[in-house]
Write an enzyme that holds these catalytic residues in place. Structure first.
Site, PDB file in Angstrom:
ATOM      1  N   ASP A 183     -75.865  71.182   3.516  1.00  0.00           N
ATOM      2  CA  ASP A 183     -75.127  71.141   2.255  1.00  0.00           C
ATOM      3  C   ASP A 183     -75.766  70.107   1.326  1.00  0.00           C
ATOM      4  O   ASP A 183     -75.989  68.962   1.731  1.00  0.00           O
ATOM      5  CB  ASP A 183     -73.664  70.781   2.509  1.00  0.00           C
ATOM      6  CG  ASP A 183     -72.819  70.900   1.257  1.00  0.00           C
ATOM      7  OD1 ASP A 183     -72.379  72.018   0.949  1.00  0.00           O
ATOM      8  OD2 ASP A 183     -72.596  69.862   0.595  1.00  0.00           O
ATOM      9  N   ASN A 191     -74.715  69.598 -11.154  1.00  0.00           N
ATOM     10  CA  ASN A 191     -74.606  70.620 -12.187  1.00  0.00           C
ATOM     11  C   ASN A 191     -73.949  70.078 -13.452  1.00  0.00           C
ATOM     12  O   ASN A 191     -74.391  70.362 -14.571  1.00  0.00           O
ATOM     13  CB  ASN A 191     -73.804  71.817 -11.659  1.00  0.00           C
ATOM     14  CG  ASN A 191     -74.677  72.874 -11.022  1.00  0.00           C
ATOM     15  OD1 ASN A 191     -75.868  72.949 -11.282  1.00  0.00           O
ATOM     16  ND2 ASN A 191     -74.084  73.699 -10.165  1.00  0.00           N
ATOM     17  N   HIS A 196     -76.586  73.786 -15.446  1.00  0.00           N
ATOM     18  CA  HIS A 196     -76.730  74.813 -14.410  1.00  0.00           C
ATOM     19  C   HIS A 196     -78.171  75.293 -14.241  1.00  0.00           C
ATOM     20  O   HIS A 196     -78.565  75.674 -13.138  1.00  0.00           O
ATOM     21  CB  HIS A 196     -75.805  75.991 -14.714  1.00  0.00           C
ATOM     22  CG  HIS A 196     -74.355  75.665 -14.486  1.00  0.00           C
ATOM     23  ND1 HIS A 196     -73.781  75.674 -13.246  1.00  0.00           N
ATOM     24  CD2 HIS A 196     -73.376  75.283 -15.346  1.00  0.00           C
ATOM     25  CE1 HIS A 196     -72.503  75.331 -13.333  1.00  0.00           C
ATOM     26  NE2 HIS A 196     -72.230  75.080 -14.604  1.00  0.00           N
ATOM     27  N   GLU A 227     -74.266  75.898  -2.644  1.00  0.00           N
ATOM     28  CA  GLU A 227     -75.294  74.897  -2.375  1.00  0.00           C
ATOM     29  C   GLU A 227     -75.527  74.709  -0.881  1.00  0.00           C
ATOM     30  O   GLU A 227     -76.125  73.725  -0.449  1.00  0.00           O
ATOM     31  CB  GLU A 227     -74.900  73.558  -2.998  1.00  0.00           C
ATOM     32  CG  GLU A 227     -73.705  72.875  -2.372  1.00  0.00           C
ATOM     33  CD  GLU A 227     -72.378  73.311  -2.973  1.00  0.00           C
ATOM     34  OE1 GLU A 227     -71.391  72.570  -2.827  1.00  0.00           O
ATOM     35  OE2 GLU A 227     -72.318  74.401  -3.585  1.00  0.00           O
TER      36      GLU A 227
END
Length: 312
Positions: A183, A191, A196, A227
Site C-alpha cells: 500500500d 493526490n 491526480h 494505491e
C-alpha cells in the site's frame, strides 16, 4: 500465416512451443522433422512425462498419442483439463482409431482436433498451424483484458485467477506460496497535494519499480486496487519472502518521489504485509490473502513504511 500472426501479437516472444507425446520414438522423430523449423518442440514418451512437461513448460499446443502403455492419451487429456494451470492448452489427438465414436469421445474430453495415423505431413502441419494461431489470438485478447490500464501490470482479475492456479500448483508439489500486499502510504494526501495526474504518474513509477524487484519468471505483480499492489511468489518460504519485502522497500526508496504530506518521510513510501504458507487441502487461498491483509494492517498501525510477515 503463423509468422504473420506472431508479428501482430505484442509481447509474443520466440517460436510457439509444441509438446509431442508418443511412446514410439520413430513417431516422435517424424513429427520433429515436420515441425522443428517453425516450433520449439518438446517431447514426452509417456503419459506421466506429458503431465510434467505440460505443467512446467506450458506449451502452446499438445500433439497427444491416444494409445500409450502407462496412462492413455484420454486420461492425460482429462487430467490436464481438470487442472487450472493447464486447462487452456489445446490438445490434438494423434490416433489410428478412426471411428466417429472415438472422435466424439475425444471432443467430450476437451480435444480441439484429431490427426489420423499414418501422418500426412501437409495435413498435420496445416491443422497445427491453425490451432496455434487460434491459441495466440486467445492469449493476446485474454492478456489485454487482464492488464491494468493505468500501470500496465496485471489487474485484480488476473491476480485472482493466478492465485487459484498457484495455490493448486504449490499444494500439489508441497511447496510454499507467498502473498505480498503493498500500500502506498498516505496516497490520498499525495493526490490532494500534487493532483491526480501526478498521482497517476506516481502509481506508474511505483509499479515499474516494484516489478523490477521480482526476478523469477513465475513471480507476479498486480495492481490490486487503488494505491494497492499485490505479489504472488510461488516456491517462496518466509525467509525468501522477507528478502523480497526488503527489496520492494529499497526500490521504492530509490525512486525518491517527493511526498511533503507524508507523516513518515518526505518521500513516497509503502507499507507491506506478507503471508506465506504451504497450501493444504484444509486451508484456502482466500485465508492466505486475508493473512497478508492482516499483516498489512499491522504495518500501517505500527508506523507504516515497513514490512510485517506472518507464516501460517
Amino acid at each position: 500465416m503463423l509468422n504473420h500472426m506472431q508479428e501482430r501479437l505484442p509481447g509474443f516472444v520466440g517460436r510457439p512451443r509444441l509438446l509431442v507425446v508418443d511412446d514410439q520414438p520413430i513417431n516422435i522423430r517424424a513429427l520433429n522433422e515436420i515441425f522443428k523449423d517453425e516450433y520449439e518442440c518438446l517431447f514426452a514418451t509417456s503419459g506421466e512425462q506429458a503431465l510434467i512437461q505440460a505443467r512446467t513448460q506450458k506449451p502452446d499446443l499438445i500433439l497427444l498419442d491416444v494409445m500409450m502403455p502407462d496412462i492413455s492419451g484420454h486420461q492425460v487429456c482429462q487430467t490436464l483439463k481438470k487442472d487450472p494451470t493447464t486447462a487452456d492448452i489445446p490438445i490434438i489427438f494423434v490416433t489410428s482409431q478412426n471411428e466417429d465414436m472415438d472422435e466424439a469421445y475425444g471432443f467430450e474430453l476437451g480435444a480441439v482436433d484429431f490427426i489420423s495415423k499414418p501422418i500426412n505431413p501437409v495435413i498435420v502441419r496445416a491443422r497445427v498451424k491453425s490451432q496455434v494461431a487460434l491459441k495466440l489470438q486467445y492469449d493476446f485478447m485474454r492478456n489485454m483484458a487482464l492488464l491494468d490500464g493505468l500501470t500496465g501490470v496485471p489487474n485484480r482479475r488476473r491476480f485472482d485467477e493466478e492465485l487459484k492456479k498457484y495455490w493448486l500448483m504449490c499444494r500439489r508439489e508441497h511447496k510454499p506460496l507467498t502473498v505480498v500486499l503493498i500500500d502506498v502510504d498516505f496516497f490520498k494526501r499525495y493526490n490532494d497535494c500534487y493532483g491526480h495526474l501526478a498521482g497517476d504518474d506516481c502509481l506508474r513509477q511505483t509499479s515499474k519499480a516494484l516489478q523490477s524487484a521480482l526476478k523469477r519468471p513465475l513471480d507476479l505483480l498486480c495492481r490490486y486496487g487503488g494505491e494497492e499492489f499485490a505479489c504472488l511468489l510461488p516456491y517462496t518460504d518466509a525467509q525468501g519472502a522477507q528478502k523480497v519485502g526488503d527489496t520492494l522497500q529499497q526500490v521504492i526508496a530509490a525512486l525518491g518521489l517527493a511526498h511533503s504530506q507524508s507523516d513518515v518521510s518526505d518521500k513516497v513510501t509503502v507499507s507491506i504485509g506478507i503471508a506465506t504458507q504451504i497450501p493444504t487441502a484444509e486451508a484456502t487461498a482466500l485465508l492466505l490473502v486475508e493473512a497478508a491483509d492482516g499483516a498489512l494492517y499491522q504495518s500501517k498501525s505500527q508506523g507504516r513504511a515497513q514490512n510485517q510477515l506472518v507464516e501460517l
